[in-house]
Motif scaffolding. Sequence first.
Motif, PDB file in Angstrom:
ATOM      1  N   LEU A  66     -48.294  27.264-105.246  1.00  0.00           N
ATOM      2  CA  LEU A  66     -48.342  28.274-106.303  1.00  0.00           C
ATOM      3  C   LEU A  66     -48.927  27.670-107.572  1.00  0.00           C
ATOM      4  O   LEU A  66     -48.682  26.505-107.884  1.00  0.00           O
ATOM      5  N   PRO A  67     -49.673  28.483-108.340  1.00  0.00           N
ATOM      6  CA  PRO A  67     -50.152  27.981-109.628  1.00  0.00           C
ATOM      7  C   PRO A  67     -48.965  27.813-110.585  1.00  0.00           C
ATOM      8  O   PRO A  67     -47.887  28.370-110.371  1.00  0.00           O
ATOM      9  N   LEU A  68     -49.188  27.043-111.631  1.00  0.00           N
ATOM     10  CA  LEU A  68     -48.136  26.756-112.607  1.00  0.00           C
ATOM     11  C   LEU A  68     -47.814  28.008-113.426  1.00  0.00           C
ATOM     12  O   LEU A  68     -48.652  28.500-114.170  1.00  0.00           O
ATOM     13  N   PRO A  69     -46.597  28.567-113.295  1.00  0.00           N
ATOM     14  CA  PRO A  69     -46.247  29.780-114.044  1.00  0.00           C
ATOM     15  C   PRO A  69     -46.068  29.488-115.531  1.00  0.00           C
ATOM     16  O   PRO A  69     -45.656  28.385-115.912  1.00  0.00           O
ATOM     17  N   PHE A  70     -46.354  30.483-116.360  1.00  0.00           N
ATOM     18  CA  PHE A  70     -46.184  30.337-117.811  1.00  0.00           C
ATOM     19  C   PHE A  70     -45.410  31.518-118.393  1.00  0.00           C
ATOM     20  O   PHE A  70     -44.371  31.347-119.003  1.00  0.00           O
ATOM     21  N   ILE A  71     -45.935  32.735-118.211  1.00  0.00           N
ATOM     22  CA  ILE A  71     -45.280  33.942-118.721  1.00  0.00           C
ATOM     23  C   ILE A  71     -45.188  34.958-117.584  1.00  0.00           C
ATOM     24  O   ILE A  71     -46.116  35.091-116.791  1.00  0.00           O
ATOM     25  N   ASN A  72     -44.072  35.669-117.534  1.00  0.00           N
ATOM     26  CA  ASN A  72     -43.928  36.803-116.623  1.00  0.00           C
ATOM     27  C   ASN A  72     -43.395  37.990-117.403  1.00  0.00           C
ATOM     28  O   ASN A  72     -42.634  37.829-118.357  1.00  0.00           O
ATOM     29  N   ILE A  73     -43.789  39.165-116.957  1.00  0.00           N
ATOM     30  CA  ILE A  73     -43.281  40.430-117.493  1.00  0.00           C
ATOM     31  C   ILE A  73     -42.660  41.168-116.321  1.00  0.00           C
ATOM     32  O   ILE A  73     -43.279  41.285-115.263  1.00  0.00           O
ATOM     33  N   ALA A  74     -41.442  41.674-116.535  1.00  0.00           N
ATOM     34  CA  ALA A  74     -40.758  42.350-115.432  1.00  0.00           C
ATOM     35  C   ALA A  74     -39.935  43.523-115.928  1.00  0.00           C
ATOM     36  O   ALA A  74     -39.400  43.506-117.038  1.00  0.00           O
ATOM     37  N   GLY A  86     -42.646  28.364-122.130  1.00  0.00           N
ATOM     38  CA  GLY A  86     -42.805  27.505-123.301  1.00  0.00           C
ATOM     39  C   GLY A  86     -41.574  27.488-124.184  1.00  0.00           C
ATOM     40  O   GLY A  86     -41.214  26.443-124.747  1.00  0.00           O
ATOM     41  N   ILE A  87     -40.904  28.612-124.309  1.00  0.00           N
ATOM     42  CA  ILE A  87     -39.672  28.679-125.100  1.00  0.00           C
ATOM     43  C   ILE A  87     -38.599  27.804-124.470  1.00  0.00           C
ATOM     44  O   ILE A  87     -37.825  27.155-125.166  1.00  0.00           O
ATOM     45  N   TYR A  88     -38.574  27.766-123.154  1.00  0.00           N
ATOM     46  CA  TYR A  88     -37.607  26.947-122.422  1.00  0.00           C
ATOM     47  C   TYR A  88     -37.878  25.458-122.635  1.00  0.00           C
ATOM     48  O   TYR A  88     -36.959  24.657-122.784  1.00  0.00           O
ATOM     49  N   ALA A  89     -39.150  25.082-122.665  1.00  0.00           N
ATOM     50  CA  ALA A  89     -39.531  23.671-122.683  1.00  0.00           C
ATOM     51  C   ALA A  89     -39.715  23.087-124.078  1.00  0.00           C
ATOM     52  O   ALA A  89     -39.702  21.873-124.242  1.00  0.00           O
ATOM     53  N   ASN A  92     -38.825  23.505-130.581  1.00  0.00           N
ATOM     54  CA  ASN A  92     -39.411  23.999-131.832  1.00  0.00           C
ATOM     55  C   ASN A  92     -39.931  25.423-131.678  1.00  0.00           C
ATOM     56  O   ASN A  92     -39.764  26.248-132.585  1.00  0.00           O
ATOM     57  N   LEU A  93     -40.563  25.701-130.555  1.00  0.00           N
ATOM     58  CA  LEU A  93     -41.053  27.047-130.299  1.00  0.00           C
ATOM     59  C   LEU A  93     -39.883  28.009-130.162  1.00  0.00           C
ATOM     60  O   LEU A  93     -39.900  29.123-130.710  1.00  0.00           O
ATOM     61  N   TYR A  94     -38.850  27.603-129.459  1.00  0.00           N
ATOM     62  CA  TYR A  94     -37.629  28.413-129.326  1.00  0.00           C
ATOM     63  C   TYR A  94     -37.046  28.719-130.713  1.00  0.00           C
ATOM     64  O   TYR A  94     -36.745  29.875-131.024  1.00  0.00           O
ATOM     65  N   ASN A  95     -36.901  27.696-131.533  1.00  0.00           N
ATOM     66  CA  ASN A  95     -36.333  27.888-132.875  1.00  0.00           C
ATOM     67  C   ASN A  95     -37.192  28.820-133.715  1.00  0.00           C
ATOM     68  O   ASN A  95     -36.669  29.658-134.458  1.00  0.00           O
ATOM     69  N   TRP A  96     -38.507  28.675-133.626  1.00  0.00           N
ATOM     70  CA  TRP A  96     -39.414  29.569-134.357  1.00  0.00           C
ATOM     71  C   TRP A  96     -39.183  31.010-133.926  1.00  0.00           C
ATOM     72  O   TRP A  96     -39.041  31.905-134.773  1.00  0.00           O
ATOM     73  N   PHE A  97     -39.137  31.249-132.626  1.00  0.00           N
ATOM     74  CA  PHE A  97     -38.985  32.605-132.120  1.00  0.00           C
ATOM     75  C   PHE A  97     -37.656  33.220-132.563  1.00  0.00           C
ATOM     76  O   PHE A  97     -37.612  34.358-133.032  1.00  0.00           O
ATOM     77  N   SER A 114     -35.336  31.220-120.859  1.00  0.00           N
ATOM     78  CA  SER A 114     -36.744  31.592-121.021  1.00  0.00           C
ATOM     79  C   SER A 114     -36.923  33.105-121.027  1.00  0.00           C
ATOM     80  O   SER A 114     -38.027  33.595-121.189  1.00  0.00           O
ATOM     81  N   CYS A 115     -35.851  33.823-120.850  1.00  0.00           N
ATOM     82  CA  CYS A 115     -35.895  35.279-120.684  1.00  0.00           C
ATOM     83  C   CYS A 115     -35.543  35.992-121.984  1.00  0.00           C
ATOM     84  O   CYS A 115     -34.477  35.769-122.551  1.00  0.00           O
ATOM     85  N   ILE A 116     -36.451  36.853-122.424  1.00  0.00           N
ATOM     86  CA  ILE A 116     -36.203  37.708-123.585  1.00  0.00           C
ATOM     87  C   ILE A 116     -36.019  39.110-123.024  1.00  0.00           C
ATOM     88  O   ILE A 116     -36.931  39.659-122.400  1.00  0.00           O
ATOM     89  N   ARG A 117     -34.822  39.678-123.211  1.00  0.00           N
ATOM     90  CA  ARG A 117     -34.480  40.972-122.615  1.00  0.00           C
ATOM     91  C   ARG A 117     -34.541  42.090-123.654  1.00  0.00           C
ATOM     92  O   ARG A 117     -34.037  41.929-124.765  1.00  0.00           O
ATOM     93  N   PHE A 118     -35.125  43.213-123.235  1.00  0.00           N
ATOM     94  CA  PHE A 118     -35.208  44.400-124.086  1.00  0.00           C
ATOM     95  C   PHE A 118     -34.558  45.572-123.345  1.00  0.00           C
ATOM     96  O   PHE A 118     -35.162  46.153-122.451  1.00  0.00           O
ATOM     97  N   LYS A 119     -33.320  45.878-123.724  1.00  0.00           N
ATOM     98  CA  LYS A 119     -32.615  46.998-123.090  1.00  0.00           C
ATOM     99  C   LYS A 119     -33.159  48.327-123.583  1.00  0.00           C
ATOM    100  O   LYS A 119     -33.130  49.317-122.871  1.00  0.00           O
ATOM    101  N   ASN A 120     -33.654  48.354-124.808  1.00  0.00           N
ATOM    102  CA  ASN A 120     -34.262  49.555-125.378  1.00  0.00           C
ATOM    103  C   ASN A 120     -35.751  49.267-125.560  1.00  0.00           C
ATOM    104  O   ASN A 120     -36.128  48.450-126.409  1.00  0.00           O
ATOM    105  N   VAL A 121     -36.592  49.938-124.783  1.00  0.00           N
ATOM    106  CA  VAL A 121     -38.032  49.661-124.835  1.00  0.00           C
ATOM    107  C   VAL A 121     -38.646  50.023-126.183  1.00  0.00           C
ATOM    108  O   VAL A 121     -39.746  49.583-126.501  1.00  0.00           O
TER     109      VAL A 121
END
Length: 152
Positions: A66-74, A86-89, A92-97, A114-121
């Motif tokens: 498999l190619p190296l995963p970076f971002i997924n949308i689900a 990237g937020i997981y690894a 500094n990026l995590y803190n910025w976000f 690494s998961c950002i959840r949106f219950k309300n779209v």
Amino acid sequence: MTIDAKTPDKYIEKLPEDRQGAVSKLRETVKNNLPKGFQECISYNMIGYVVPHSLYPDGYHCSPKLPLPFINIASQKNFVAVYHSGIYADKNLYNWFVAEYPKHVKTKLDMGKSCIRFKNVNNIPYALIGELCQKMTPENWISLYEKNIKKS
């Protein structure tokens, strides 16, 4: 919620109507903001953005074919998610976000490693997701992945 689709377009077509618009807009946001070199595909039954084997022949350490995963949308059962490796690894990026999120959305951030959840779209901060996508090139991600995640 597993969606069996061969392309991102088919993935979106199979979503409930109330999720199609949000996932389509997230997809466009990611595509319009990711640095060159990432490739869109279906990855782990989600819309994925990966570092292709042409840039990183080693692939993903868990499954090198498999190619190296970076971002997924689900679209999950109770939320729409953006998975950003990237937020997981990168702390500094995590803190910025985490610091930027309240400037864009009034509701509390619902986030895992690494998961950002949106219950309300209606509360998806597309501009912030776009900014997040711009912060890491494939080369940056490969370097960070090899340093922090990949098992030797």
